[in-house]
Design a protein around this motif. Structure first.
Motif, PDB file in Angstrom:
ATOM      1  N   ILE A  74     -13.602  16.802   3.266  1.00 59.21           N
ATOM      2  CA  ILE A  74     -12.499  16.340   4.128  1.00 59.21           C
ATOM      3  C   ILE A  74     -11.504  17.498   4.306  1.00 59.21           C
ATOM      4  O   ILE A  74     -11.024  18.068   3.303  1.00 59.21           O
ATOM      5  CB  ILE A  74     -11.837  15.074   3.529  1.00 59.21           C
ATOM      6  CG1 ILE A  74     -12.848  13.923   3.617  1.00 59.21           C
ATOM      7  CG2 ILE A  74     -10.524  14.739   4.246  1.00 59.21           C
ATOM      8  CD1 ILE A  74     -12.429  12.653   2.945  1.00 59.21           C
ATOM      9  N   ALA A 111     -10.269   3.546   1.470  1.00 59.65           N
ATOM     10  CA  ALA A 111     -11.155   3.280   2.611  1.00 59.65           C
ATOM     11  C   ALA A 111     -11.733   1.859   2.584  1.00 59.65           C
ATOM     12  O   ALA A 111     -11.845   1.207   3.625  1.00 59.65           O
ATOM     13  CB  ALA A 111     -12.300   4.305   2.607  1.00 59.65           C
ATOM     14  N   CYS A 164      -8.269   1.940   4.993  1.00 58.13           N
ATOM     15  CA  CYS A 164      -7.702   3.153   5.595  1.00 58.13           C
ATOM     16  C   CYS A 164      -8.495   4.367   5.113  1.00 58.13           C
ATOM     17  O   CYS A 164      -8.387   4.755   3.942  1.00 58.13           O
ATOM     18  CB  CYS A 164      -6.230   3.311   5.215  1.00 58.13           C
ATOM     19  SG  CYS A 164      -5.220   1.990   5.875  1.00 58.13           S
TER      20      CYS A 164
END
Ligand code: NAD
Length: 400
Positions: free
Chosen positions: A112, A194, A225
């Protein structure tokens, strides 16, 4: 004399050494670790939050070794199984007859963008200490900046590590508020996760209890999220089905979205996934019967689910004990025994006096769960260290 080389002095490696040292036989052990101390990785969140100094979750490795073992403080670079040789950063290579690989975990960022650079990692004692220093600096900074984002502590991921960290942060809220010169309610603790349902290992009732506890302690949980990127002081995420990224700013951003096994496994040519290697039933390497792979670098398959067991301190320590037994068998020319694992339970602490989980088949909640969690910690210290470690580092005030 046979040479047994153990790489890593975490829960798995140190347990192997402690149990092997009790065995009779013509063998010598060499233990390698980059640190000269063992640390209780499951307690790192306490150092990060500032509830405990490093001295409360560490002890010198040398203290628990006997004359069967030589300790080498160094970093493992590569493992050559065909040549039976391990290369170290600063010492000559070490040769072995038997090898135990217990090199532990690193943070998993899943590639990420910005996660490795702009989020604080919590994987070692220095990284946990850095988190606490950062919180202190940021709270003091608020006195000049008056930027409310300085008062927001954001935890990325609400797995066990994220939840235990968020809980420890709530315990220290008052101290942070004093540093910033604000009321404790102004310190905001947020977890961005998430999944829509957290705590997948617990049934609905216990997961609901955990959620209510998290809420009661004033932790803001943002489920559904998915974090897409980190900029300095800012987390980018998508919520639900909405593809449009949103942002949330925070003075402190801590990364706890999961772990991988040591990169040494991939770099040494092991067939691995996220640093974990599938092992035989007796915990040996699939190609080399004189190599054991345990702890966070090991993937021991659960035959029922056909998935590897999760990496926990409990399984790492049990693997260590089993390998000591199997090595003793091998040294006597006997067959090894298959490893089997039945979890004794899982308890998550949310701060010092709240916890919940399952012990055996019984659900535990609140203060009693918190006391059990402290007893689990004392048992681990006794297993890996001994009475001295329990007396100096253990928790005896079980209800506070
Ligand atoms: P984990 O993988 O269990 O949890 C990581 C969490 O981060 C997950 O909930 C995941 O959905 C979330 N996540 C991942 N990517 C994300 C993203 N891009 N955006 C938002 N959320 C994201 O990892 P962990 O919490 O570090 O735990 C590792 C292992 O250690 C687990 O097996 C755990 O059970 C164990 N553990 C046990 C204890 C205990 O027994 N008390 C404590 C800590 C950890």
């Amino acid at each position: 004399m046979k040479e047994i080389l153990v790489l890593g002095a975490g829960y798995a490696g140190l347990k192997t050494v402690r149990n092997l040292q009790k065995q009779q036989g013509d063998f010598h052990i060499t233990l390698v670790d980059r640190n000269d101390f063992h640390y209780e990785a499951a307690e790192l969140h306490e150092v990060a939050a500032g509830s405990q100094p490093r001295t409360k979750i560490t002890f010198p490795i040398q203290e628990v070794l006997n004359d069967k073992t030589t300790f080498v403080q160094d970093e493992v670079v590569t493992i050559d199984r065909d040549a039976q040789k391990v290369t170290l950063r600063n010492h000559d290579a070490l040769h072995y007859d038997y090898l135990v690989i217990a090199l532990g975990f690193v943070s998993e960022t899943f590639g990420i963008p910005g996660a490795a650079e702009h989020a604080l990692q919590m994987v070692t004692i220095p990284t946990a200490e850095r988190i606490h220093e950062h919180i202190v600096e940021t709270m003091k900074h608020y006195r000049q900046s008056h930027d409310p984002n300085d008062l927001r502590l954001l935890v990325c991921g609400a797995g066990f590590t994220g939840i235990e960290l968020a809980g420890a942060l709530t315990d220290e809220r008052k101290k942070y508020a004093e540093l910033a010169g604000v009321a404790p309610e102004q310190i905001e603790i947020v977890c961005v996760e998430a999944a829509t349902r957290i705590l997948p290992m617990f049934d609905d009732e216990l997961a609901q209890y955990g959620l209510q506890l998290i809420e009661k302690l004033g932790i803001k949980l943002m489920t559904g999220c998915k974090i897409k990127g980190i900029n300095p002081g800012e987390v980018l995420y998508t919520a639900g089905d909405d593809e449009q990224p949103q942002t949330i700013k925070a003075g402190t951003i801590i990364w706890t979205t999961g772990v991988s096994g040591s990169p040494v496994m991939g770099e040494s040519g092991f067939s691995q996934r996220r640093g974990r290697v599938i092992v035989n039933d007796d915990l040996t390497d699939q190609e080399h019967k004189n190599v054991y792979i345990i702890g966070d670098v090991s993937a021991f398959m659960d035959k029922q689910s056909n998935r590897p067991y999760p990496t926990t301190a409990q399984i790492a320590s049990r693997m260590g004990a089993h390998v000591a037994k199997n090595l003793a068998h091998q040294l006597r020319g006997e067959a090894t025994e298959p490893f089997s694992f039945v979890s004794q339970g899982t308890v998550a602490s949310v701060g010092n006096t709240h916890a919940f989980g399952v012990v055996g088949k019984t659900k535990v909640k609140g203060y009693p769960a918190s006391a059990i969690k402290k007893m689990i910690r004392n048992k681990s210290l006794n297993d890996l260290g001994g009475l001295k470690e329990v007396l100096s580092l253990g928790c005896f005030d079980l209800y506070h």
